[in-house]
Design a protein around this motif. Structure first.
Motif, PDB file in Angstrom:
ATOM      1  N   VAL A 126     -19.800  20.115 -19.315  1.00 27.69           N
ATOM      2  CA  VAL A 126     -20.301  18.999 -20.122  1.00 27.69           C
ATOM      3  C   VAL A 126     -19.811  17.684 -19.532  1.00 27.69           C
ATOM      4  CG1 VAL A 126     -20.203  17.867 -22.375  1.00 27.69           C
ATOM      5  CG2 VAL A 126     -20.495  20.347 -22.231  1.00 27.69           C
ATOM      6  N   ARG A 127     -20.752  16.814 -19.190  1.00 28.10           N
ATOM      7  CA  ARG A 127     -20.417  15.514 -18.605  1.00 28.10           C
ATOM      8  C   ARG A 127     -20.600  14.376 -19.607  1.00 28.10           C
ATOM      9  NH1 ARG A 127     -24.463  14.821 -14.277  1.00 28.10           N
ATOM     10  NH2 ARG A 127     -23.325  12.871 -13.885  1.00 28.10           N
ATOM     11  N   TYR A 128     -21.452  14.586 -20.626  1.00 33.17           N
ATOM     12  CA  TYR A 128     -21.744  13.524 -21.591  1.00 33.17           C
ATOM     13  C   TYR A 128     -21.653  14.067 -23.016  1.00 33.17           C
ATOM     14  CZ  TYR A 128     -23.553  10.713 -17.725  1.00 33.17           C
ATOM     15  OH  TYR A 128     -23.669  10.001 -16.562  1.00 33.17           O
ATOM     16  N   VAL A 129     -21.330  13.160 -23.919  1.00 29.72           N
ATOM     17  CA  VAL A 129     -21.249  13.493 -25.335  1.00 29.72           C
ATOM     18  C   VAL A 129     -22.024  12.432 -26.126  1.00 29.72           C
ATOM     19  CG1 VAL A 129     -19.743  13.749 -27.349  1.00 29.72           C
ATOM     20  CG2 VAL A 129     -19.015  14.635 -25.122  1.00 29.72           C
ATOM     21  N   ASP A 130     -22.920  12.880 -27.003  1.00 33.05           N
ATOM     22  CA  ASP A 130     -23.638  11.973 -27.887  1.00 33.05           C
ATOM     23  C   ASP A 130     -22.758  11.626 -29.084  1.00 33.05           C
ATOM     24  OD1 ASP A 130     -25.836  12.037 -26.260  1.00 33.05           O
ATOM     25  OD2 ASP A 130     -27.020  13.388 -27.523  1.00 33.05           O
ATOM     26  N   LEU A 131     -22.462  10.356 -29.260  1.00 36.03           N
ATOM     27  CA  LEU A 131     -21.726   9.874 -30.428  1.00 36.03           C
ATOM     28  C   LEU A 131     -22.762   9.380 -31.436  1.00 36.03           C
ATOM     29  CD1 LEU A 131     -18.749   7.979 -28.744  1.00 36.03           C
ATOM     30  CD2 LEU A 131     -18.977  10.406 -29.339  1.00 36.03           C
ATOM     31  N   ILE A 132     -22.838  10.027 -32.595  1.00 37.38           N
ATOM     32  CA  ILE A 132     -23.982   9.843 -33.484  1.00 37.38           C
ATOM     33  C   ILE A 132     -23.544   9.565 -34.921  1.00 37.38           C
ATOM     34  CG2 ILE A 132     -25.585  11.221 -32.093  1.00 37.38           C
ATOM     35  CD1 ILE A 132     -24.978  13.612 -33.892  1.00 37.38           C
ATOM     36  N   ALA A 133     -24.392   8.834 -35.628  1.00 38.22           N
ATOM     37  CA  ALA A 133     -24.181   8.561 -37.047  1.00 38.22           C
ATOM     38  C   ALA A 133     -25.555   8.463 -37.703  1.00 38.22           C
ATOM     39  CB  ALA A 133     -23.393   7.266 -37.245  1.00 38.22           C
ATOM     40  N   LYS A 161     -24.831   6.533 -29.149  1.00 39.18           N
ATOM     41  CA  LYS A 161     -24.777   6.324 -27.708  1.00 39.18           C
ATOM     42  C   LYS A 161     -24.307   7.603 -27.025  1.00 39.18           C
ATOM     43  CE  LYS A 161     -23.881   1.324 -27.649  1.00 39.18           C
ATOM     44  NZ  LYS A 161     -22.980   0.249 -27.152  1.00 39.18           N
ATOM     45  N   ARG A 162     -24.707   7.739 -25.773  1.00 40.90           N
ATOM     46  CA  ARG A 162     -24.276   8.879 -24.957  1.00 40.90           C
ATOM     47  C   ARG A 162     -23.135   8.421 -24.059  1.00 40.90           C
ATOM     48  NH1 ARG A 162     -28.768  12.903 -22.717  1.00 40.90           N
ATOM     49  NH2 ARG A 162     -28.755  13.231 -24.981  1.00 40.90           N
ATOM     50  N   TYR A 163     -21.967   8.991 -24.280  1.00 42.24           N
ATOM     51  CA  TYR A 163     -20.750   8.583 -23.581  1.00 42.24           C
ATOM     52  C   TYR A 163     -20.370   9.594 -22.506  1.00 42.24           C
ATOM     53  CZ  TYR A 163     -18.810   4.540 -26.092  1.00 42.24           C
ATOM     54  OH  TYR A 163     -18.562   3.295 -26.580  1.00 42.24           O
TER      55      TYR A 163
END
Length: 448
Positions: free
Chosen positions: A22-29, A39-41
């Protein structure tokens, strides 16, 4: 603060060890209409955020309309410079996403618990209600149930098509409650359930519902109201993703077919004191009656929350188990507020009015405010449907009427927050007006 950051940092590092691809994580609300934004961090930056680096997103992202546009609401959006607002990571929500083509993670973020929470953020609204109840010695235990439809992945001129039976390749166009439907669609349903569990959601019962391609999935009872609403929100996201992976569309739209039942969000709520005693069961269940009365009194003033869009109002009445008035009953699925049969320890109400596409944070907040108001006011409810099938009080069945009923109700403004109520009502009003700004082909057929 240091221990909190250390816990988050350990969570991120453990995730990276367990999911090295996993290279990216979606930060969601969740925004006001119930859609995820964020945003995708890069995973490396997520470690920095977990360690204490600022996490900021535009405050007005919460105000997005159903189609993603911004409306002028007071001074927000166009006269405030579109400021950023602090968010924080929600511990325990960093999980893998297995429905995308590439390895990915996701994690919930929120403004609640920051130095300046966004008053109209749905999660913050619920957090304030829960905090007030806890100060009163009231501890809710909550369980959501969500109904949804499966459709064919391809639309027909924008219209949904029945899901294809994977065994016969025929359209699943027959309404039924048969257990065989669970077997025929077991591959996608099993993946939905397992994916939800991978997100930390406690999935329990799966039911084939009455509509063609319609199902219901229940969640376990949860003593953390915010977590219970998180589960409902995350389940909708993962279920849509898994359905697409299997060649279907999953939709929580309230009324996709006029001739078949709509999809609801049923919420079971018990109230306990600090010693674990069921408050609703005390004094020959008199608090239960008071709580029901409060729910019914405020229900007509919370309709924009329970029916958050034009289509959701179509679900009310005309089919089975969908109430047309604010009413209650024991073991009665025609009631907005149902009291299931249970022992005193598990005595609870089941609130059945909200549509499946409603915002779970706001639905739970509105229900809890109704219960709280009832316990404070100590009024007797109207007769249950078991005694009088005509019992009930009217509620608005059109959005603009519902907005007017909500915006000026004193208890709702006080308990949910006046700023939230004003913002929410204007968001719903603008969404409704925007929906009307398109001439349907039917109008030309009728009036041209």
């Amino acid at each position: 603060m240091k221990s909190h950051a250390a816990t988050l940092l350990a969570e991120v590092r453990t995730f990276r060890q367990n999911h090295p691809d996993v290279r990216y994580v979606d930060l969601i609300a969740l925004d006001i209409p119930g859609h995820f934004y964020g945003k995708r961090y890069p995973i490396e930056m997520l470690e920095k955020v977990a360690a204490g680096s600022p996490l900021k997103l535009p405050q007005n992202a919460v105000l997005l309309g159903a189609q993603g546009g911004l409306f002028k609401i007071g001074d927000y959006c166009f006269n405030d410079g579109d400021p950023d607002a602090n968010r924080r990571l929600v511990p325990g929500t960093l999980k893998p996403v297995n429905w995308e083509s590439q390895p990915l993670g996701q994690m919930l973020i929120t403004s609640d618990g920051t130095e300046a929470p966004i008053e109209f953020e749905p999660r913050e609204v619920l957090a304030k209600v829960l905090e007030r109840l806890h100060h009163k010695g009231i501890h809710p235990v909550v369980a959501f149930e969500l109904e949804f439809y499966l459709f064919d992945k391809k639309l027909d001129n924008g219209l949904p098509q029945f899901a294809r039976d994977p065994l016969s390749d025929d359209a699943d166009d027959q309404p039924n409650l048969h257990i065989e439907r669970l077997s025929r669609f077991s591959e996608v349903l099993d993946d939905m359930a397992q994916t939800a569990k991978d997100q930390g959601i406690d999935i329990t019962v799966i039911t084939a519902e009455l509509g063609p391609g319609q199902f219901e999935i229940n969640f376990g009872h949860q003593g953390d109201g915010l977590c219970a609403a998180d589960w409902a929100a995350l389940f909708c996201r993962s279920t849509r993703g898994v359905a697409l992976k299997h060649g279907y569309r999953a939709s929580f739209m309230a009324k996709p077919y006029l001739q078949f039942p709509g999809s609801g969000m049923h919420v079971h709520v018990s109230l306990y004191d600090g010693a674990g005693n069921n408050l609703l069961a005390a004094h020959q269940q008199q608090p239960l009656r008071h709580a029901v009365a409060g729910c019914l009194e405020l229900l007509p003033h919370c309709m924009p929350i329970f029916s958050p869009n034009h289509n959701a109002f179509r679900r009310l009445g005309g089919t089975v188990n969908a109430a047309t008035r604010a009413c209650w009953g024991f073991e009665d699925r025609d009631a907005c507020v149902r009291v299931p049969e249970s022992d005193p320890r598990n005595l609870r109400i089941e609130h059945r009015l909200a549509s499946a596409d409603a915002n779970p944070y706001l639905v739970l907040a509105a229900i809890l405010v109704g219960l709280e108001h009832g316990l404070d006011a100590k009024r007797e409810p109207i007769p249950p449907l078991n005694e009088d099938r005509a019992s009930g009080t009217d509620f608005p069945v059109e959005m603009l009427d519902a907005v007017r009923a909500m915006q000026h109700q004193a208890v709702v403004r006080d308990k949910l927050g006046a700023e939230f109520v004003d913002v929410y009502c204007e968001n719903k009003r603008q969404d409704h007006l925007a929906f009307q700004q398109e001439i349907h082909a039917r109008e030309y057929r009728w009036f041209l």
